[in-house]
Every structure is written in C-alpha cells, then in structure tokens.
Motif scaffolding. Structure first.
Motif, mmCIF file in Angstrom:
data_model
loop_
_atom_site.group_PDB
_atom_site.id
_atom_site.type_symbol
_atom_site.label_atom_id
_atom_site.label_comp_id
_atom_site.label_asym_id
_atom_site.label_seq_id
_atom_site.Cartn_x
_atom_site.Cartn_y
_atom_site.Cartn_z
ATOM 1 N N ASP B 146 -44.137 6.812 -3.360
ATOM 2 C CA ASP B 146 -44.210 5.362 -3.220
ATOM 3 C C ASP B 146 -43.333 4.958 -2.031
ATOM 4 O O ASP B 146 -42.210 5.443 -1.897
ATOM 5 C CB ASP B 146 -43.681 4.751 -4.529
ATOM 6 N N PRO B 147 -43.810 4.069 -1.167
ATOM 7 C CA PRO B 147 -43.009 3.690 0.006
ATOM 8 C C PRO B 147 -41.672 3.036 -0.357
ATOM 9 O O PRO B 147 -40.762 2.988 0.475
ATOM 10 C CB PRO B 147 -43.898 2.703 0.767
ATOM 11 N N GLY B 148 -41.535 2.587 -1.575
ATOM 12 C CA GLY B 148 -40.283 1.985 -1.998
ATOM 13 C C GLY B 148 -39.230 2.989 -2.426
ATOM 14 O O GLY B 148 -38.138 2.603 -2.856
ATOM 15 N N TRP B 149 -39.580 4.267 -2.344
ATOM 16 C CA TRP B 149 -38.666 5.307 -2.780
ATOM 17 C C TRP B 149 -38.591 6.408 -1.728
ATOM 18 O O TRP B 149 -39.554 6.651 -1.012
ATOM 19 C CB TRP B 149 -39.121 5.921 -4.117
ATOM 20 N N ALA B 150 -37.439 7.091 -1.654
ATOM 21 C CA ALA B 150 -37.289 8.216 -0.730
ATOM 22 C C ALA B 150 -36.549 9.332 -1.457
ATOM 23 O O ALA B 150 -35.765 9.073 -2.375
ATOM 24 C CB ALA B 150 -36.496 7.805 0.507
ATOM 25 N N GLY B 151 -36.794 10.555 -1.017
ATOM 26 C CA GLY B 151 -36.088 11.672 -1.635
ATOM 27 C C GLY B 151 -36.869 12.954 -1.502
ATOM 28 O O GLY B 151 -37.916 13.001 -0.852
ATOM 29 N N ASP B 152 -36.347 14.001 -2.128
ATOM 30 C CA ASP B 152 -37.005 15.300 -2.037
ATOM 31 C C ASP B 152 -36.525 16.168 -3.193
ATOM 32 O O ASP B 152 -35.607 15.785 -3.936
ATOM 33 C CB ASP B 152 -36.676 15.966 -0.697
ATOM 34 N N PHE B 291 -35.172 14.302 -6.602
ATOM 35 C CA PHE B 291 -34.320 13.127 -6.817
ATOM 36 C C PHE B 291 -34.773 12.046 -5.846
ATOM 37 O O PHE B 291 -34.702 12.218 -4.630
ATOM 38 C CB PHE B 291 -32.839 13.463 -6.601
ATOM 39 N N MET B 292 -35.281 10.946 -6.404
ATOM 40 C CA MET B 292 -35.777 9.848 -5.581
ATOM 41 C C MET B 292 -34.810 8.666 -5.707
ATOM 42 O O MET B 292 -34.194 8.467 -6.760
ATOM 43 C CB MET B 292 -37.175 9.429 -6.060
ATOM 44 N N ARG B 293 -34.685 7.879 -4.619
ATOM 45 C CA ARG B 293 -33.793 6.712 -4.671
ATOM 46 C C ARG B 293 -34.511 5.524 -4.056
ATOM 47 O O ARG B 293 -35.426 5.701 -3.243
ATOM 48 C CB ARG B 293 -32.502 7.013 -3.904
ATOM 49 N N ASN B 294 -34.065 4.323 -4.400
ATOM 50 C CA ASN B 294 -34.725 3.129 -3.853
ATOM 51 C C ASN B 294 -33.782 2.324 -2.966
ATOM 52 O O ASN B 294 -33.961 1.134 -2.784
ATOM 53 C CB ASN B 294 -35.308 2.264 -4.976
ATOM 54 N N TYR B 295 -32.769 2.987 -2.386
ATOM 55 C CA TYR B 295 -31.860 2.311 -1.450
ATOM 56 C C TYR B 295 -31.670 3.230 -0.253
ATOM 57 O O TYR B 295 -31.902 4.443 -0.345
ATOM 58 C CB TYR B 295 -30.504 2.027 -2.129
ATOM 59 N N ARG B 296 -31.255 2.664 0.888
ATOM 60 C CA ARG B 296 -31.004 3.458 2.099
ATOM 61 C C ARG B 296 -32.166 4.425 2.369
ATOM 62 O O ARG B 296 -31.975 5.608 2.641
ATOM 63 C CB ARG B 296 -29.690 4.237 1.993
ATOM 64 N N LEU B 297 -33.394 3.852 2.305
ATOM 65 C CA LEU B 297 -34.585 4.704 2.442
ATOM 66 C C LEU B 297 -34.633 5.386 3.801
ATOM 67 O O LEU B 297 -35.265 6.429 3.967
ATOM 68 C CB LEU B 297 -35.857 3.858 2.254
#
Lengths: 333, 380
Positions: B146-152, B291-297
């Motif tokens: 989802d574009p609102g989340w980043a991680g790997d 681990f996905m996060r929704n800040y500092r994408l």
C-alpha cells in the motif's frame, strides 16, 4: 495424476441399482471412505467372467463427500466380454471388490474456455466435469451426443443443471453432431489456444474429433480424452496371430486381446498400461489379412495408416466378408 | 449438563495443517521466468516459475514419467518446462505437451498445477482441492504494497512445526524473556489483554501498556518521527490472526497520555509486523515476515534499520523455536499444558482444528499428516 493412481482394493456393497437409460444401469457402491471422487476418476472393479476374476474400469458418475458412496453407470454391451453383464446382474446387498477412485483423466484449471464432448455412455466420464465447471463459474460448453434419446442417461437432470450450456445432438432425430463445424468454431475463437476439449465416447467419434482438431491447427495437448481401449472401428472377430520366429500360432477369440493370447501361447510380451496409451506392447507387423483395427492412442494417424506396427494390448485385425478368419503375422526385431 | 470435548487434538504438539488454504510460497522477486525454484508446501514438492508474460506457476515437482524433479529442468517457450531427464515437456496447466521418440502424447500425462496467485509481494499457492481456490480468501496483508506504508522483510526457514510460530506470535508476553534487549519489558506480562474471536473468523488479541518507558527499539522509532523525544509512552500490540497462518500485528508507541488508546495516534509511531507462515513439512516452516511503517515513508535508511532490527529480534525467536521443537521430539511422552496467556494461541488451534475436521475425510491418504493420537482423541 500419479498421486491418485495406486489402486487400493476393498470390498464394497451394492446399495442401489436402477436403470437410467435403455441398457444403462446406475449402480451405487458403499465402500470405505477416502475422499470425494474428483471429476475424471474411475474405479476398478473385480468382475467375474465365466468363473474367472477380471478387472474392469468404470467412470465415477457421482460421489459423496468422503467417497464412501460411489455411483457408476454401465452400458450392457452386446460385444461385452462379460464385464457389463456381470455389472448388470448386481443387486442391492451384493458385495464386490473395488478400488478407490483413480485419476487418469484430470480436469485442469485455468483454461479460458472448456468444451466437453460426451458420446453415448461416454457421458459417465464427463458428467462430473460439467458439474464442477458450472460451480467454478467458468466458460464451458457441454455437447452430448447419442444415436437416440432412449440411450441418453441423465438427460433431464443435465438439461436442468446446465441450461443453454448443454447442446444435445441425437442422430435419429436428424440433429446429429456436425464435428467439422464444432471444430471450426473452436478454431475461429480468438481464445483458441486457451480452449481445452475433454471428450469420452466411441472411438469413431474421438478419432474424427482428433483428426479435425489437428487439421484445424489446434494444439494436441489441449485435447484431452480417456479411452479404455475397448471400442474399435470394427466389431471384434476371431483371428489367427502368428510369430514365426517363435514358432507361435494362436487363435485370438472375441473375448481375449492379442496381448493375452500371445502371452498365453508362450510369448514373453512387454506391456504396461493395457489400454493403448504407453506403446510398450507394440510389435512390428509382417503381414495381415482383413482390416487392421487400431484401437490405441499411442500410434499417430500416419503410423496407423502405414500399418507396420500394432499395439497388442487393445488392437486387433477384423474379419472381412471374404475373409472370415483373418491372419496377423508379427515379426520380432 | 453439556459434555465438553477433550482438547487433546487442539493441544497437539505436532499440529497438522489444512490443505484447503492459500499459503505464501515465495516472495514475488524469488519467482522468475529465468529458471525454476524448488520449494515444498504442505509436504508437496513444487516447481515454481513464471510464464513469459509474468504469471506465476506452481507445478508438482516430479515428472509424470519417472518422477525426476522438474525444478532441475529448464523453461522453454511461453510457459513450458522441460524435464531434465528425458525431455518431456509440460505447459503451465501441467499438461504434457511432448514426449521423446513418439509421434503422439499420452492423453493422460500430466502433473499437478496448483493454483498460484501473486498478491501483497508474495506468491500464494493452494495445495488442496483446487475447486475451492478462491483468491478472495487470501488474508488481508495490504500494508505490504500500500502506498501509505513502507518497509521490507525476509524469510526464516524455521526448523519447527508451523503452529509453534503461531503460538509465539499470539502471545507476546515472551518478549520480556526472549527479547529483553530490544522490545521486551516487564510491564508486558503485567498488563491486561483481551482475546476476541471475531465474526469474520479472525482472532484479535489486544494489549495496551500505558505510561511506560519505551524499550530501546521503540525509543529509536519514536525519535525517527519526533527527533529528540524523551519520556514515557503508551504502547500497543494488537494481534490480528487470519486462518490458517497469517498474523498481522499492529504495534506502536505514542507519547503518554496523548489519546492513543482512544484512537488518536498522531503523537506516536505505528508499525505493522506482517507474518505469514507456511508449513513445509510437519517439522519445518517457511516463515515470511516484514515490518511495515506508516511514517517517514521516504527514508530508505529507516527501512533497512527496521529490517535489520527485526531480523535480530526474530533470530532470538528462531533459536527458541528450534530448541522447543528439539525438546518436543526428545520428550515424546510429555504433553502440552496451557496457561492463561495462551488464549489467543488456543483460539488459533481451535480454528485450525475445525478446518482440519472439515477436510479430514476428504484428503488423500498419502498426505494425511494427522498424528495417531489426534485422530482417536484418546491418550497417547
């Protein structure tokens, strides 16, 4: 598929018998639970032929959830070597040995369109495929052909279940199937390479479809069919088989195969599938009289026309009016 | 009076796996149209590849003829695999298309082609009854792409039964003892939690730990969003289980008393620990996590730091799970007993047990993996 191909024999009990068309008996057998029979499966049944045990295969028409109740439908064949007569004699409460459902004609997944073709008693191998395709909500067409309506088992139920997806062709009503136009329409479909055709029926029907399938440039692997190697272009007749190099001459009766007769006469024959698929039992032909009746699916049409070899497990030579007892002479390499 | 069923099958130590389910078999980047990957799912060997147009394919990894592994073969044309031994070819539907030294193809020759779908950066396969394989049944892991989340994330090849991993993720009190240097803290096992079996068949375990010092992992994270932050936080762990073996954990911390438990997470940082566990055999599992996060994408360095950090944490779990499986196998006459903290894990076990009951009579004998003690329900 291999996972379902190892037979596991168990006694079963006949719990229902009823006619479903002229000469077709529907038989339900209770046996130990395994799993729901998938479309395209058959069971092997130990039949009694003149006091000798033998094995016949019948497609599973219906199965309950755990495969403990298996229904087959059997056509009483006038040319039968005794298997269908045995099955038609079964009554409720009789016991017999059967295998679990075995898979040799699996319905694939992922085709863009499916065409099912059932000829006569071949409906038994196709009927459950149609049910599953309907439940998968995929694009399918179901073609059911027979010589006459009385010979068509399960017709009312199928018309109700499949509606306009079912096309019925009846020879003696003048609505016989035009194979060429069926195959032309498949070849003209833009999805042609994504169309799979599954068929079961008399060898003449299947040979004709196979020929047109290839002549329309369709991929042979999208054509799926099952053959038990028990129907030919000619009525089975008695013939003489010879292997001069082994000093063998034997008569092949109508209730025996060439492979069985040669084996009984002392030839150490190699074979495996016994239904004309694998090609291990093929032997070179030196000469023959009468008509070669190739009943296998191993040899190509070109090879069958050349007439230089024969799959002994299913194929025969057939009598001619001028030649009531034809002779087949085989040669070893 | 109602008679209660024994929980014997539910507390089985070697837990059987349902077959009628989607399992992640690989990361999207692992499956290519350059070559084949061999991987086992639910004890079924599969040969994985993509067609020329990119569609994932999972064939049974044994040639119809003499069972040579197709994964050692090569890809040919649009969608075909050639057997490495005698050159038989199969298309993506599993149908044999060519046989050596003959002009025809045996009409019954085929290998299984398992339904395969690409979603949420994974390739999913369905090892059971393919007529039931509805892609909508793939568990929701939308944070993965989802574009609102980043991680790997990464994969752990875990030497244990898959259910031990589910137990581990459903009860996070172990963090205090296994992960003391990173995410563990004593308040975890002292705080209230609540397990719910939701109407949609999922299980949720919710735990709020209010007004505590953030452990090192979370202090770093909240400082990534609020540089220089110091002080106490409200911490949450909301575990979402989706049958049979996917667990997405909503985790985070917010500045204490800023309203996060009531729904305002603006003064905090939020991550999702994505876990989907695929039984390889009774005693081994493919454990895919991210681990996905929704800040500092925008920050690739945070992505890498989080992946490495969680990799270290999960390494501690892996060591424990491996040791636990060894102890289970070394103590065959000892049973499991349950604690209060196991309620989430026990709901998971009950859901899995019901799935297994539903399909137990319809599965092929050769992949019956139910232990004898679980079938009879009697003492082992």
């Amino acid at each position: 598929m291999s996972a379902d191909s190892h037979p596991d024999w168990h006694p079963g009990t006949v719990i229902d018998v009823r006619p479903v068309a002229q000469g077709i008996q529907r038989i339900t057998i209770q046996r130990p639970p395994t799993r729901r029979a998938h479309p395209g499966t058959h069971i092997d049944v130990q039949v009694d032929i003149g006091g000798e045990p033998d094995v016949r295969s019948y497609s599973v028409v219906e199965s309950n959830e755990d495969g403990s109740q298996i229904t087959v439908s059997v056509l009483l064949s006038p040319q039968s070597r005794g298997g269908s007569k045995f099955m038609h004699r079964l009554a409720i409460g009789d016991t017999l040995l059967t295998t679990q459902p075995l898979q040799n004609f699996a319905l694939g997944q992922g085709a863009e369109r499916y065409v099912l073709l059932a000829g006569g008693i071949g409906i038994t191998a196709i009927i459950d495929m149609a049910r599953v395709l309907k439940s998968r909500q995929v694009d399918y067409e179901f073609v059911y052909v027979a010589r006459s309506r009385e010979l068509m088992a399960y017709l009312p139920q199928l018309e109700q279940l499949h509606g306009t997806r079912l096309r019925v062709h009846v020879d003696d009503e003048g609505t016989g199937l035009d194979i060429a136009s069926l195959l032309t329409s498949i070849a003209a479909d833009p999805r042609r390479d994504g169309i799979e055709l599954y068929m079961c029926g008399p060898i003449r029907l299947m040979d004709a479809v196979r020929r047109d399938w290839l002549s329309n440039g369709l991929a042979i692997y999208n054509l799926r069919y099952e053959t038990f190697g028990n129907s030919g272009w000619f009525e089975p007749s008695e013939f003489v088989a010879r292997i001069p190099q082994l000093d063998i001459e034997t008569t092949v009766g109508t209730n025996s195969t060439l492979l069985e007769a040669l084996n009984a006469a002392g030839a150490d024959m190699m074979y495996d599938c016994r239904k004309g698929e694998c090609g291990l039992c093929q032997v070179d032909i030196e000469s023959f009289s009468g008509h070669l009746d190739h009943r296998d699916v191993f040899l190509s049409d070109r090879q069958k026309q050349a007439g230089s070899s024969i799959c002994t497990c299913v194929s025969r030579v057939a009598a001619d009016k001028d030649d009531p007892t034809p002779v087949l002479t085989l040669s070893l390499p | 009076m109602t008679t209660l069923d024994s929980q014997q099958s539910v507390t089985a130590k070697i837990f059987p796996f349902p077959l009628n389910a989607w399992y992640a078999v690989a990361w999207d980047h692992e499956i290519t149209n350059k070559g084949l990957l061999a991987r086992k799912v639910a004890s079924l060997p599969m040969a994985l590849y993509r067609t020329a147009d990119g569609r994932p394919v999972a064939l049974g990894d044994a040639c119809w003829h003499r069972l040579a592994p197709l994964s050692m073969g090569k890809l040919i044309g649009k969608d075909e695999v050639q057997c490495p031994y005698h050159g038989l070819r199969y298309n993506s539907a599993g149908r044999c298309t060519a046989m050596p030294a003959q002009e025809t193809v045996n009409p019954s020759a085929m290998v299984p082609s398992y339904p395969a779908v690409e979603r949420y950066r994974y390739i999913w396969v369905w090892p059971g009854d393919m007529t039931l394989a509805d892609p909508d049944l793939i568990p929701d892991m939308h944070q993965m792409d989802d574009p609102g989340w980043a991680g790997d994330g990464l994969t752990i090849e875990a030497a244990c039964n898959y259910q031990l991993i589910l137990d581990n993720l459903m009860d996070l009190t172990h963090e205090e003892f296994v992960h003391g240097s990173s995410i563990g803290q004593a308040e975890l096992s002292e705080s209230e939690f609540r397990s719910r079996y939701e109407d949609d068949g999922s299980v949720t375990v919710t735990r709020w730990i209010r007004d505590v010092e953030p452990p090192p992992f979370w202090l770093k994270n909240i400082r990534d969003k609020f540089p220089g932050f110091s002080g106490r936080v409200d911490r949450w762990q909301i575990i979402h289980y989706y049958a049979p073996s996917t667990i997405c954990i909503d985790v985070g911390v917010a500045k204490a008393g800023t309203g996060a438990p009531e729904g305002d997470r603006s003064q905090g940082v939020n991550g999702y620990v994505m876990n989907t566990i695929t039984p390889e055999t009774n005693r081994t599992s493919h454990y895919f996590w991210a681990f996905m996060r929704n800040y500092r994408l925008e920050s690739q360095v945070i992505t890498t730091q989080l992946r490495k950090g969680v990799e270290g944490v999960f390494g501690e779990d892996e060591a424990m799970l491996t040791a636990q499986q060894e102890a289970i196998d070394a103590n065959p006459h000892h049973e499991f007993y349950s604690l209060n903290v196991d309620s989430g894990g026990m709901w998971v076990r009950r859901i899995l047990d019901r799935m297994l009951q539903a399909e137990s009579t319809t599965r092929p004998a050769e992949i019956q993996n139910r232990p004898a003690s679980a079938v009879g329900g009697g003492p082992s």
